[in-house]
Every structure is written in C-alpha cells, then in structure tokens.
Enzyme design. Structure first.
Site, mmCIF file in Angstrom:
data_model
loop_
_atom_site.group_PDB
_atom_site.id
_atom_site.type_symbol
_atom_site.label_atom_id
_atom_site.label_comp_id
_atom_site.label_asym_id
_atom_site.label_seq_id
_atom_site.Cartn_x
_atom_site.Cartn_y
_atom_site.Cartn_z
ATOM 1 N N HIS A 1 -48.645 -0.820 11.837
ATOM 2 C CA HIS A 1 -49.044 0.375 12.604
ATOM 3 C C HIS A 1 -50.402 0.114 13.287
ATOM 4 O O HIS A 1 -51.361 0.886 13.140
ATOM 5 C CB HIS A 1 -49.125 1.619 11.707
ATOM 6 C CG HIS A 1 -49.008 2.899 12.474
ATOM 7 N ND1 HIS A 1 -48.417 4.034 11.972
ATOM 8 C CD2 HIS A 1 -49.394 3.231 13.749
ATOM 9 C CE1 HIS A 1 -48.466 5.000 12.870
ATOM 10 N NE2 HIS A 1 -49.058 4.536 13.962
ATOM 11 N N GLU B 1 -45.030 4.322 5.181
ATOM 12 C CA GLU B 1 -46.087 3.320 5.409
ATOM 13 C C GLU B 1 -47.140 3.401 4.309
ATOM 14 O O GLU B 1 -47.455 4.512 3.868
ATOM 15 C CB GLU B 1 -46.738 3.564 6.772
ATOM 16 C CG GLU B 1 -45.752 3.360 7.908
ATOM 17 C CD GLU B 1 -46.358 3.616 9.290
ATOM 18 O OE1 GLU B 1 -47.575 3.860 9.386
ATOM 19 O OE2 GLU B 1 -45.600 3.585 10.261
HETATM 20 P P1 NAD Z 1 -45.582 11.721 25.230
HETATM 21 O O1 NAD Z 1 -45.528 13.090 24.665
HETATM 22 O O2 NAD Z 1 -46.474 11.453 26.378
HETATM 23 O O3 NAD Z 1 -44.104 11.268 25.659
HETATM 24 C C1 NAD Z 1 -42.973 11.469 24.869
HETATM 25 C C2 NAD Z 1 -41.767 11.509 25.791
HETATM 26 O O4 NAD Z 1 -40.592 11.572 24.981
HETATM 27 C C3 NAD Z 1 -41.735 12.740 26.721
HETATM 28 O O5 NAD Z 1 -41.556 12.335 28.074
HETATM 29 C C4 NAD Z 1 -40.533 13.531 26.218
HETATM 30 O O6 NAD Z 1 -39.858 14.209 27.279
HETATM 31 C C5 NAD Z 1 -39.659 12.444 25.626
HETATM 32 N N1 NAD Z 1 -38.690 12.911 24.658
HETATM 33 C C6 NAD Z 1 -38.816 13.920 23.753
HETATM 34 N N2 NAD Z 1 -37.664 14.029 23.043
HETATM 35 C C7 NAD Z 1 -36.817 13.090 23.517
HETATM 36 C C8 NAD Z 1 -35.492 12.715 23.185
HETATM 37 N N3 NAD Z 1 -34.800 13.337 22.219
HETATM 38 N N4 NAD Z 1 -34.917 11.701 23.869
HETATM 39 C C9 NAD Z 1 -35.605 11.051 24.838
HETATM 40 N N5 NAD Z 1 -36.861 11.376 25.208
HETATM 41 C C10 NAD Z 1 -37.458 12.377 24.540
HETATM 42 O O7 NAD Z 1 -45.908 10.761 23.991
HETATM 43 P P2 NAD Z 1 -46.622 9.327 24.036
HETATM 44 O O8 NAD Z 1 -48.094 9.512 24.036
HETATM 45 O O9 NAD Z 1 -45.980 8.509 25.082
HETATM 46 O O10 NAD Z 1 -46.239 8.797 22.564
HETATM 47 C C11 NAD Z 1 -44.923 8.381 22.265
HETATM 48 C C12 NAD Z 1 -44.818 8.037 20.784
HETATM 49 O O11 NAD Z 1 -45.722 6.969 20.454
HETATM 50 C C13 NAD Z 1 -45.156 9.170 19.816
HETATM 51 O O12 NAD Z 1 -44.225 9.141 18.742
HETATM 52 C C14 NAD Z 1 -46.494 8.791 19.275
HETATM 53 O O13 NAD Z 1 -46.686 9.333 17.978
HETATM 54 C C15 NAD Z 1 -46.357 7.282 19.233
HETATM 55 N N6 NAD Z 1 -47.636 6.569 19.147
HETATM 56 C C16 NAD Z 1 -47.683 5.448 18.352
HETATM 57 C C17 NAD Z 1 -48.881 4.745 18.227
HETATM 58 C C18 NAD Z 1 -48.957 3.513 17.360
HETATM 59 O O14 NAD Z 1 -50.040 3.191 16.890
HETATM 60 N N7 NAD Z 1 -47.882 2.788 17.160
HETATM 61 C C19 NAD Z 1 -50.025 5.180 18.902
HETATM 62 C C20 NAD Z 1 -49.926 6.302 19.726
HETATM 63 C C21 NAD Z 1 -48.726 6.986 19.844
#
Ligand code: NAD
Length: 317
Positions: free
Chosen positions: A277, A258
């Site tokens: 993003h 990015e």
């Molecule tokens: P979280 O930690 O609450 O949830 C992640 C989930 O993924 C957990 O339940 C975990 O068990 C599961 N997981 C881990 N490995 C896995 C696999 N191999 N297969 C399936 N499930 C799996 O995280 P969150 O707060 O829900 O965030 C999720 C994602 O969103 C992260 O990558 C975070 O960086 C991203 N995010 C993006 C933005 C954006 O601006 N686009 C903003 C915030 C977060």
C-alpha cells in the site's frame, strides 16, 4: 498562538510552515490516550492515517475547529461527530493522483517486462534463463480502466503515451469526452483488455465488484492491476484465476486485510507483483500532502475558508 496537534510526525517542510503560525505539539504516539492528553486547548489537528479522531476526543476538545487530513480518505474521523461539534473536516482530493497513477503504470510495465522474474535470474546466477520467459511490449495493447476519476484519468494519459489503446468503464461518466472509448458493460472490459486496472472508491456498491464472474472472462495472456482498495476485489477469486493460469499475472498495492502475512497465497506466486500500500508514498507526494493539509489549518487560523471541506455545511470557523 493557537495550538495544533500532530498525532503523527509530518515532513519538516510542513512542520516549519505550521510552526510559523501555530504552537505545534506532537503527541507522544497516535493512541487515543495520547491525543486526549493534549486535546483540551487544541484548535486544529493535522491527521495522517494511524490515529482515529473519535466522538470521545471531540467531546474533550472545546477549542477544536478543524481536522485536516493529509490525504483523500477520512474514514479515521467520525465526520458526523465533527459536524455535531461544528468542527471542519478537510481532505485533499486528487493530491496523490499522479503518484498512484505512476505506480499503476509501473505495475503494467513490470508485468509486461517480467521485471521480478528477470531480476531473480540475475541474482541467482541464471542469466541463460532470460529467453525462457515471454516479456511483451505494451504498445498496441488494450488497457481497460474501471473508474475514470482523478487517478484513472492520469493512468489513461500515461497509457496513451506508451501507445496503448484504452477502454473505460465508468457508469457515472458515460456522456464524457469524445476521446474516451467507453465500454457499455464491465464484462466487455474483462473480455477485451490485455491489462485491467481498477480505480474505483471502496463503497458498499463496489465491495468485491471484481470476483470470479468477471476474472474468469479475462484472456489467459492478460494481467490484472489493483491500486485502489483491497475490498473491491474478491481476493480468493483472484488467487484462483492466478493459480489456475486463467490469467497471466497480477499486481497489487492493496489487499482485503492489510498488512498481508507471509503465508498469504499471493506471496508464493511468481506471476504476481506486490507492494505494501505504498503507491502514494513518494517523496513528492508526502511533502505535498503534509504541506497542503497544513495550509488548510492555517486558512482556519487566519479566518479563511479552506478549499476542501468534507462537511461543508459547517462553515463557521
Ligand atoms: P475518484 O473519486 O476521483 O474516482 C473514482 C471514479 O470511480 C469516479 O469517476 C466514479 O464515477 C467511478 N466509479 C464509482 N463506482 C464505479 C463503478 N461501480 N464502476 C466503475 N466506476 C465507478 O477517486 P480517485 O481519487 O481516482 O481514487 C480511486 C481509488 O484509488 C480509491 O479507491 C482510492 O481510495 C484509491 N487510492 C489508493 C491509493 C493507494 O495508496 N494505493 C492512494 C489514493 C487513492
């Protein structure tokens, strides 16, 4: 008053709150040099995403006790160095879950209703083309969610509100709640879903977990959505399934590198919706993130333990 340094500006609501409790200094810019110029008597840092807080900065900061991130990720802080220096690192898990989930749901609806294409028809005086496309309803369609964490759960709620069926793959949660339909394999998600939305963290084990082997299993009518991290998807494989029309479309907020450049193959594709993003960049979310990050610094100033400490073994403020 203790000095709190801001390598980047934060919203006025948070500035006012912090200004009541601390001597607030905004660095000239977010570079290491500008931070070093202010760091020697700094007690706390409120950190957005641009600046990096390195071991070198911490070595030069004898008074520094807390670094408070305005978001979830803290990969711009050397946490080991912070722990070595007895500096608390705070983050805000879940703070942007609703905003990101709404963004993912917007992607789903935008793809289903072909908003970008329809919008282009109106702007280019091609009104009559409106029935040449096949927009769909999402009610009754299956959404596959990979990763049912804070964001995935919010997406699930929204999908239910639109009458969708939800199929989940999250190997770490298989014993959870009876209302959730779990898929035993990630392959099943790709085979069965009309929309697949991924919400996993970016870890070595999830790096490029969605590649050709999974994407090729999707129905030609299905859509792929990524609002998590670019690194969890093999972008070349995604470009291939899109250009070969093996799937109907995709929507992406995050990319392997990015920002992407205008010559990136995805930018030329009509069946793709792209955002920079920006899923968490809503007005409400920006205010919440800054205010809550400031509150954690104020907790430290007033001798309380902030609620979200990353290196919780360091509780001496
Ligand atoms: P979280 O930690 O609450 O949830 C992640 C989930 O993924 C957990 O339940 C975990 O068990 C599961 N997981 C881990 N490995 C896995 C696999 N191999 N297969 C399936 N499930 C799996 O995280 P969150 O707060 O829900 O965030 C999720 C994602 O969103 C992260 O990558 C975070 O960086 C991203 N995010 C993006 C933005 C954006 O601006 N686009 C903003 C915030 C977060």
């Amino acid at each position: 008053m203790k000095k709190v340094l801001l390598p980047e500006k934060i919203v006025p609501e948070a500035m006012i709150l912090l200004g009541e409790k601390a001597n607030v200094v905004v660095a000239e810019d977010s570079s290491e040099e500008s931070i070093l110029a202010e760091i020697d008597d700094t007690f706390g840092i409120v950190l957005r995403s641009k600046a990096k807080i390195t071991r070198g900065i911490m070595d030069a900061a004898p008074e520094l006790r807390v670094i408070s991130r305005t978001g979830v990720g803290y990969d711009n802080i050397d946490v080991q160095a912070a722990t070595d220096h007895k500096i608390l690192v705070c983050n805000l898990p879940g703070i942007n879950a609703v905003s990101v989930a709404e963004h993912a749901m917007t992607f789903i609806l935008s793809l289903a209703k072909q908003i970008s294409t329809m919008d282009a028809f109106v702007r280019s005086d091609q009104w009559e083309k409106r029935s040449s496309t096949e927009a769909i309803d999402v009610k009754g369609k299956t959404l596959g969610i990979i990763g049912l964490g804070r964001i995935g759960r919010e997406v699930m709620k929204l999908a239910y509100a639109f009458g969708m069926s939800v199929l989940v793959f999250d190997p770490y949660l298989s014993s959870m709640k009876s209302e959730v339909t779990f898929s035993k394999t990630v392959e099943e998600i790709f085979i069965q879903s009309d929309f697949v939305s991924i919400h996993v963290p970016n870890l070595p084990e999830t790096s490029r977990m969605v590649g050709w082997d999974l994407l090729r299993l999707m129905k030609p009518s299905s859509f792929f959505i990524n609002t998590s991290r670019g690194g969890v998807v093999d972008e070349k494989a995604l470009v291939r399934v899109l250009s070969e029309k093996r799937i109907a479309g995709a929507a992406l907020d995050v990319f392997e590198n990015e920002p992407i450049t205008p010559d990136h193959p995805l930018t030329a594709m009509k069946n793709v919706v792209l955002t920079p993003h920006s899923a968490a960049l809503t007005r409400e979310c920006k205010v919440k993130m800054a205010v809550e990050a400031v509150r954690q610094v104020i907790d430290c100033i007033e001798g309380r333990i902030p609620p979200h400490i990353v290196n919780s073994e360091q509780l001496i403020v």
